[in-house]
Design a protein around this motif. Structure first.
Motif, PDB file in Angstrom:
ATOM      1  N   ALA A 245       0.830  -1.206   0.000  1.00 50.85           N
ATOM      2  CA  ALA A 245       0.000   0.000   0.000  1.00 50.85           C
ATOM      3  C   ALA A 245       0.867   1.260   0.000  1.00 50.85           C
ATOM      4  O   ALA A 245       0.601   2.217  -0.744  1.00 50.85           O
ATOM      5  N   PHE A 248       2.578   1.546  -3.400  1.00 48.43           N
ATOM      6  CA  PHE A 248       1.615   1.936  -4.433  1.00 48.43           C
ATOM      7  C   PHE A 248       1.293   3.419  -4.333  1.00 48.43           C
ATOM      8  O   PHE A 248       1.235   4.123  -5.346  1.00 48.43           O
ATOM      9  N   GLU A 249       1.104   3.907  -3.119  1.00 46.29           N
ATOM     10  CA  GLU A 249       0.776   5.314  -2.924  1.00 46.29           C
ATOM     11  C   GLU A 249       1.932   6.223  -3.359  1.00 46.29           C
ATOM     12  O   GLU A 249       1.724   7.220  -4.069  1.00 46.29           O
ATOM     13  N   MET A 253       0.663   6.403  -7.311  1.00 44.85           N
ATOM     14  CA  MET A 253      -0.304   7.487  -7.160  1.00 44.85           C
ATOM     15  C   MET A 253       0.354   8.863  -7.158  1.00 44.85           C
ATOM     16  O   MET A 253      -0.133   9.787  -7.818  1.00 44.85           O
ATOM     17  N   ASP A 267      -5.304   1.181 -10.301  1.00 44.35           N
ATOM     18  CA  ASP A 267      -5.818   1.967  -9.197  1.00 44.35           C
ATOM     19  C   ASP A 267      -5.882   1.103  -7.938  1.00 44.35           C
ATOM     20  O   ASP A 267      -5.366  -0.013  -7.904  1.00 44.35           O
ATOM     21  N   TRP A 268      -6.562   1.634  -6.920  1.00 44.53           N
ATOM     22  CA  TRP A 268      -6.599   0.922  -5.645  1.00 44.53           C
ATOM     23  C   TRP A 268      -7.370  -0.387  -5.729  1.00 44.53           C
ATOM     24  O   TRP A 268      -7.135  -1.292  -4.922  1.00 44.53           O
ATOM     25  N   SER A 269      -8.290  -0.509  -6.690  1.00 42.47           N
ATOM     26  CA  SER A 269      -9.006  -1.780  -6.830  1.00 42.47           C
ATOM     27  C   SER A 269      -8.040  -2.890  -7.256  1.00 42.47           C
ATOM     28  O   SER A 269      -8.142  -4.031  -6.784  1.00 42.47           O
ATOM     29  N   ALA A 271      -4.771  -2.841  -6.639  1.00 41.48           N
ATOM     30  CA  ALA A 271      -3.926  -3.092  -5.467  1.00 41.48           C
ATOM     31  C   ALA A 271      -4.655  -3.954  -4.446  1.00 41.48           C
ATOM     32  O   ALA A 271      -4.056  -4.828  -3.803  1.00 41.48           O
ATOM     33  N   GLY A 272      -5.969  -3.730  -4.299  1.00 42.60           N
ATOM     34  CA  GLY A 272      -6.753  -4.535  -3.366  1.00 42.60           C
ATOM     35  C   GLY A 272      -6.804  -5.998  -3.766  1.00 42.60           C
ATOM     36  O   GLY A 272      -6.762  -6.891  -2.907  1.00 42.60           O
TER      37      GLY A 272
END
Length: 300
Positions: A245, A248-249, A253, A267-269, A271-272
């Protein structure tokens, strides 16, 4: 339940250094695994976007053309042009066919090379007319290229696959290299978990034998070991997800999306999804080696 929790805490405390090394190994291996999954999703996004824009350009013969299926000193005839158009439109892999005239090619040339000193030396007649082909599936281009190259009046076929395919091959190689390294580390973590559980079970073999003789169930005997390895695995997974996380940020991002806006980024989806896979692997990595390591101590 109290006995299970007490034995789990005792096992974690007794093998503190081993527990720490297992957690670190799981942390690093799962982080590489999750990063590999996110890289795979990013490559699929880029590949889908660029492949969707790929068009084949079938260049027709002009008087000074060489090679291909050209008649020396002659342009492609109207009959050949009609046959090329019909053959391309009849191909089941072709979605649309656009005809680009010499004048349109010349206008595009003047726009692209408007600052070139050689601009005025090129005339309309020297330009090649062509057909631009939009494919239904950009990855299935070989058959269309082969057919077009065999048609009379075609001088050459150009497509972006010759540029993009080597790039994606290298990206895939890097991606699978990271997945291989994470797989080796996951194997090392599984072996460490199995060894630590085997050592703990061996040190308590008399107690386990007595429990088995008095009728304790396999689950009751195995529960402290399962919980111990599960705690270890979940701590490693939590650290891995936090690392993914944070990375990724900071990397995607705040930097990549800002500096390269023309590229579609995960996107965060996405990464999730990678973090969810990390959690599942961590649970399996904790349970399976523990079951295998304690089998012999469940028999009287």
């Amino acid at each position: 339940m109290r006995h299970t929790l007490r034995e789990t805490w005792s096992g974690l405390r007794r093998n503190l250094t081993m527990t720490f090394s297992v957690i670190v190994t799981i942390w690093v291996s799962l982080t590489l695994f999750g990063a590999g999954l996110m890289a795979m999703q990013q490559i699929d996004l880029v590949k889908g976007r660029w492949y969707d824009k790929i068009e084949l350009s079938v260049f027709l013969c002009v008087k000074d053309s060489s090679g291909g299926n050209c008649t020396p000193g002659a342009d492609t005839t109207d009959a050949q042009r009609a046959a090329i158009d019909a053959a391309l439109k009849a191909n089941p892999e072709v979605e649309r066919v656009y005809y680009v005239t010499k004048q349109e090619a010349y206008d595009e040339y003047r726009e692209v090379f408007k600052d070139s000193p050689l601009l005025e030396t090129v005339t309309v007649d020297q330009m090649q007319d062509s057909y631009k082909i939009k494919l239904k599936n950009p990855e299935n281009y070989q058959g269309v290229v082969a057919e077009a190259m065999g048609l009379d009046g075609v001088q050459n076929v150009v497509d972006m696959h010759t540029v993009l395919d080597p790039i994606f091959r290298w990206l895939n190689a890097v991606q699978w290299g990271a997945m291989l390294m994470s797989g080796l580390l996951l194997l090392a973590a599984a072996l460490q978990i199995a060894n630590s559980i085997r050592i703990a079970a061996f040190s308590r073999r008399r107690e386990l034998g007595i429990m088995r003789l008095v009728g304790a169930s396999n689950l009751y005997i195995m529960a402290p070991f399962l919980l111990e390895s599960l705690v270890t695995g979940l701590i490693g997974a939590a650290l891995s997800c936090a690392t993914l996380a944070l990375g990724f940020e900071l990397i995607v991002m705040r930097n990549a999306q800002v500096s390269i806006k023309s590229l579609q980024w995960i996107d965060w989806s996405h990464a999730g999804i990678a973090m969810g896979a990390v959690a599942v692997v961590a649970i399996l990595l904790s349970i399976i080696p523990t079951i295998l390591a304690t089998r012999k101590y469940l028999r009287v």
